[in-house]
Design an enzyme around this catalytic site. Structure first.
Site, PDB file in Angstrom:
ATOM      1  N   GLU A 266      42.622  34.408  40.644  1.00  0.00           N
ATOM      2  CA  GLU A 266      43.214  33.074  40.804  1.00  0.00           C
ATOM      3  C   GLU A 266      42.174  31.961  40.717  1.00  0.00           C
ATOM      4  O   GLU A 266      42.522  30.784  40.620  1.00  0.00           O
ATOM      5  CB  GLU A 266      43.981  32.990  42.135  1.00  0.00           C
ATOM      6  CG  GLU A 266      43.134  32.809  43.382  1.00  0.00           C
ATOM      7  CD  GLU A 266      42.495  34.078  43.903  1.00  0.00           C
ATOM      8  OE1 GLU A 266      41.958  34.032  45.027  1.00  0.00           O
ATOM      9  OE2 GLU A 266      42.526  35.107  43.201  1.00  0.00           O
TER      10      GLU A 266
ATOM     11  N   HIS B   6      38.108  37.218  42.135  1.00  0.00           N
ATOM     12  CA  HIS B   6      39.301  36.398  42.377  1.00  0.00           C
ATOM     13  C   HIS B   6      39.922  35.996  41.049  1.00  0.00           C
ATOM     14  O   HIS B   6      39.449  35.049  40.408  1.00  0.00           O
ATOM     15  CB  HIS B   6      38.933  35.128  43.152  1.00  0.00           C
ATOM     16  CG  HIS B   6      38.598  35.351  44.580  1.00  0.00           C
ATOM     17  ND1 HIS B   6      39.547  35.357  45.577  1.00  0.00           N
ATOM     18  CD2 HIS B   6      37.407  35.558  45.189  1.00  0.00           C
ATOM     19  CE1 HIS B   6      38.956  35.565  46.747  1.00  0.00           C
ATOM     20  NE2 HIS B   6      37.659  35.698  46.534  1.00  0.00           N
TER      21      HIS B   6
ATOM     22  N   CYS C  62      39.912  40.740  46.216  1.00  0.00           N
ATOM     23  CA  CYS C  62      38.694  40.550  47.008  1.00  0.00           C
ATOM     24  C   CYS C  62      38.697  41.494  48.218  1.00  0.00           C
ATOM     25  O   CYS C  62      38.700  42.689  48.041  1.00  0.00           O
ATOM     26  CB  CYS C  62      38.516  39.087  47.407  1.00  0.00           C
ATOM     27  SG  CYS C  62      36.829  38.710  47.966  1.00  0.00           S
TER      28      CYS C  62
END
Length: 214
Positions: A194, A192, A85
């Site tokens: 994750e 992202h 990001c």
């Protein structure tokens, strides 16, 4: 990935959703340390640079712990780095926000600028256009990833002209921007991983599996 868990330093400089990144990296095979210690960051098999918020603020936090120097040192030594990001954005030459130009780490050529779209932030799930031969996106070429941002890099041509560099794009409304970069030891994603479910986990495993361990 071989039987040895790669060591990953998750750079702690006061920015980024470090808890979710830590959990995702650990769940996908890494031995993770959240740290700003220079020696630990330099010695790890991989360094992950998170980041949320404003470009200038993230750069200020990064410089305060010497993280910009660590990233450059790893890049010069061919040691892997993954930016996520705003951690992706700060790897570029500079960022322009509200008319102010802030210097970035400068290990990737390009300028971060506001997206040319009516609906901002660009928030939610989106597909990407993986570069041919991508290591990061192997096996998830058609997957959806989770984005939250209002700024990005448009001039991917500066990257494409570099030997061995792979640039992945995404489009929000009609604005096409750099979604990910693979440039030797430097990898980065605007989205992202994750927060991107199994597709993001797969991408992290691809990156971890590419690390030279030991």
């Amino acid at each position: 990935m071989n039987g040895t868990r790669p060591t990953v330093a998750l750079l702690d400089y006061g920015s980024g959703n470090v808890r979710s990144a830590f959990r995702a990296l650990a769940a996908n095979g890494a031995e993770v340390t959240l740290t700003a210690d220079r020696d630990t960051c330099l010695a790890a098999d991989g360094l992950v640079v998170p980041g949320v918020g404003a470009f200038a603020a993230c750069m200020g936090g990064l410089r305060a712990v010497g993280g910009d120097e660590v990233i450059r040192a790893r890049a010069d030594a061919g040691r892997p780095v993954l930016g996520i990001c705003v951690g992706h954005q700060i790897l570029f030459d500079s960022g322009v926000e509200h008319g102010h130009d802030s210097a970035g780490v400068g290990v990737l050529p390009g300028v971060v600028e506001r997206l040319a779209a009516k609906r901002l932030p660009h928030m939610g799930w989106n597909t990407v256009e993986p570069a041919e031969g991508s290591v990061l996106f192997a096996g998830v070429e058609d997957a959806w990833f989770y984005f939250v941002h209002s700024y990005g890099v448009h001039a991917g041509e500066a990257l494409v002209g570099l030997p061995g560099v792979r640039v992945t794009y995404a489009t929000h409304e009609s604005d096409r921007f750099v979604a990910a970069v693979e440039a030797g030891p430097i990898c980065s994603t605007q989205f992202h991983p994750e927060k991107s479910g199994e597709a993001g986990a797969h991408l992290l495993r691809n990156w971890l599996g590419s690390l030279p361990v030991g």
